[in-house]
Scaffold this motif. Structure first.
Motif, PDB file in Angstrom:
ATOM      1  N   GLY A   7       8.438 -29.326 -20.284  1.00  0.00           N
ATOM      2  CA  GLY A   7       8.515 -30.731 -20.784  1.00  0.00           C
ATOM      3  C   GLY A   7       7.441 -31.552 -20.624  1.00  0.00           C
ATOM      4  N   LEU A   8       7.101 -32.592 -21.160  1.00  0.00           N
ATOM      5  CA  LEU A   8       5.879 -33.503 -21.049  1.00  0.00           C
ATOM      6  C   LEU A   8       6.756 -34.741 -20.908  1.00  0.00           C
ATOM      7  CD1 LEU A   8       2.660 -33.451 -21.707  1.00  0.00           C
ATOM      8  CD2 LEU A   8       3.429 -35.498 -23.050  1.00  0.00           C
ATOM      9  N   TYR A   9       6.200 -35.591 -19.755  1.00  0.00           N
ATOM     10  CA  TYR A   9       6.633 -37.024 -19.518  1.00  0.00           C
ATOM     11  C   TYR A   9       5.437 -37.869 -19.607  1.00  0.00           C
ATOM     12  CZ  TYR A   9       8.747 -40.995 -16.871  1.00  0.00           C
ATOM     13  OH  TYR A   9       9.249 -42.324 -16.766  1.00  0.00           O
ATOM     14  N   PRO A  10       5.268 -38.559 -20.783  1.00  0.00           N
ATOM     15  CA  PRO A  10       4.041 -39.519 -20.852  1.00  0.00           C
ATOM     16  C   PRO A  10       4.297 -40.822 -20.470  1.00  0.00           C
ATOM     17  CG  PRO A  10       5.228 -39.337 -23.055  1.00  0.00           C
ATOM     18  CD  PRO A  10       5.927 -38.544 -21.908  1.00  0.00           C
ATOM     19  N   ILE A  30      15.946 -30.136 -16.154  1.00  0.00           N
ATOM     20  CA  ILE A  30      16.268 -29.675 -17.403  1.00  0.00           C
ATOM     21  C   ILE A  30      15.038 -28.937 -18.014  1.00  0.00           C
ATOM     22  CG2 ILE A  30      17.955 -31.530 -17.807  1.00  0.00           C
ATOM     23  CD1 ILE A  30      15.748 -32.966 -19.524  1.00  0.00           C
ATOM     24  N   VAL A  31      13.813 -28.896 -17.578  1.00  0.00           N
ATOM     25  CA  VAL A  31      12.603 -28.045 -17.813  1.00  0.00           C
ATOM     26  C   VAL A  31      12.172 -26.999 -16.589  1.00  0.00           C
ATOM     27  CG1 VAL A  31      12.101 -29.590 -19.520  1.00  0.00           C
ATOM     28  CG2 VAL A  31      10.948 -29.674 -17.217  1.00  0.00           C
ATOM     29  N   ASP A  32      11.417 -25.873 -17.167  1.00  0.00           N
ATOM     30  CA  ASP A  32      11.120 -25.200 -16.120  1.00  0.00           C
ATOM     31  C   ASP A  32       9.781 -25.702 -15.382  1.00  0.00           C
ATOM     32  OD1 ASP A  32      13.117 -23.071 -16.385  1.00  0.00           O
ATOM     33  OD2 ASP A  32      12.135 -22.625 -18.451  1.00  0.00           O
ATOM     34  N   HIS A  33       8.933 -26.544 -16.203  1.00  0.00           N
ATOM     35  CA  HIS A  33       7.848 -26.880 -15.822  1.00  0.00           C
ATOM     36  C   HIS A  33       7.794 -28.434 -16.609  1.00  0.00           C
ATOM     37  CE1 HIS A  33       3.427 -26.812 -14.385  1.00  0.00           C
ATOM     38  NE2 HIS A  33       3.143 -27.114 -15.705  1.00  0.00           N
ATOM     39  N   LEU A  34       7.058 -29.235 -15.520  1.00  0.00           N
ATOM     40  CA  LEU A  34       7.150 -30.761 -16.235  1.00  0.00           C
ATOM     41  C   LEU A  34       5.672 -31.056 -16.332  1.00  0.00           C
ATOM     42  CD1 LEU A  34       8.413 -33.195 -17.406  1.00  0.00           C
ATOM     43  CD2 LEU A  34       8.613 -33.940 -14.992  1.00  0.00           C
ATOM     44  N   ILE A  35       5.063 -31.579 -17.153  1.00  0.00           N
ATOM     45  CA  ILE A  35       3.677 -32.156 -17.052  1.00  0.00           C
ATOM     46  C   ILE A  35       3.912 -33.781 -17.323  1.00  0.00           C
ATOM     47  CG2 ILE A  35       1.688 -32.060 -18.400  1.00  0.00           C
ATOM     48  CD1 ILE A  35       2.187 -29.363 -19.368  1.00  0.00           C
TER      49      ILE A  35
END
Length: 169
Positions: A7-10, A30-35
């Protein structure tokens, strides 16, 4: 092996607040990896440079005590969001909603992003009751006028803000 759900949180994160950190922390469920994508966004006239904002997010994640910090990556970007999502091999854009007033803009943005790339989903997380009123703009405004902002940001961000306000005179 199952594909990692990225997932990406901008955001601009000028500065990062405990509200942002709450969304980041919850997004890791809710995601395995967050950017966490820190946007250049010169149109907003940020108080801090891109490098300073990236550093503040990284420091704040440690201070905030985010359990899943090992699964969070903080990266700057200055491209179209859907292009950055693809570049990072993410499939979900995470957005936080504080109030009904946020919804209309975010709804339009999600629709536009879906039109640009229909393989990317947008997930909205409602701000928690303890942070739904916090915004970077309000934090800066209150701080500039001498108000106590210590509960809205981490200690390192608080110190940086106070130094910046002193520099502004």
């Amino acid at each position: 092996m199952a594909r990692k759900h990225v997932g990406l949180y901008p955001g601009t994160f000028d500065p990062v607040t405990v509200g942002h950190l709450d969304i980041i922390s919850r997004a890791t469920r809710i995601v395995d990896h967050l950017i966490v994508g820190v946007a250049v966004n010169a149109g907003k006239g940020p108080m801090f440079t891109l490098e300073e904002r990236v550093g503040m997010v990284r420091e704040s994640l440690e201070e905030f005590g985010t359990r899943a910090v090992a699964r969070i990556e903080v990266m700057p970007f200055e491209t179209l969001l859907v292009n950055f999502v693809k570049e990072m091999e993410a499939s979900v854009i995470i957005r936080g909603l504080r109030a009904v007033s946020d919804f209309e803009y975010e709804f339009q943005m999600a629709g536009m992003n879906a039109r640009l790339d229909n393989t990317v989903e947008t997930v909205f997380l409602m701000a928690s009751e303890r942070s739904h009123f916090i915004s970077s703009r309000f934090v800066k405004e209150i701080g500039r006028l001498g108000g106590d902002i210590s509960t809205f940001v981490t200690p390192s961000v608080h110190d940086r803000l106070l130094r910046r306000f002193a520099e502004e005179g």
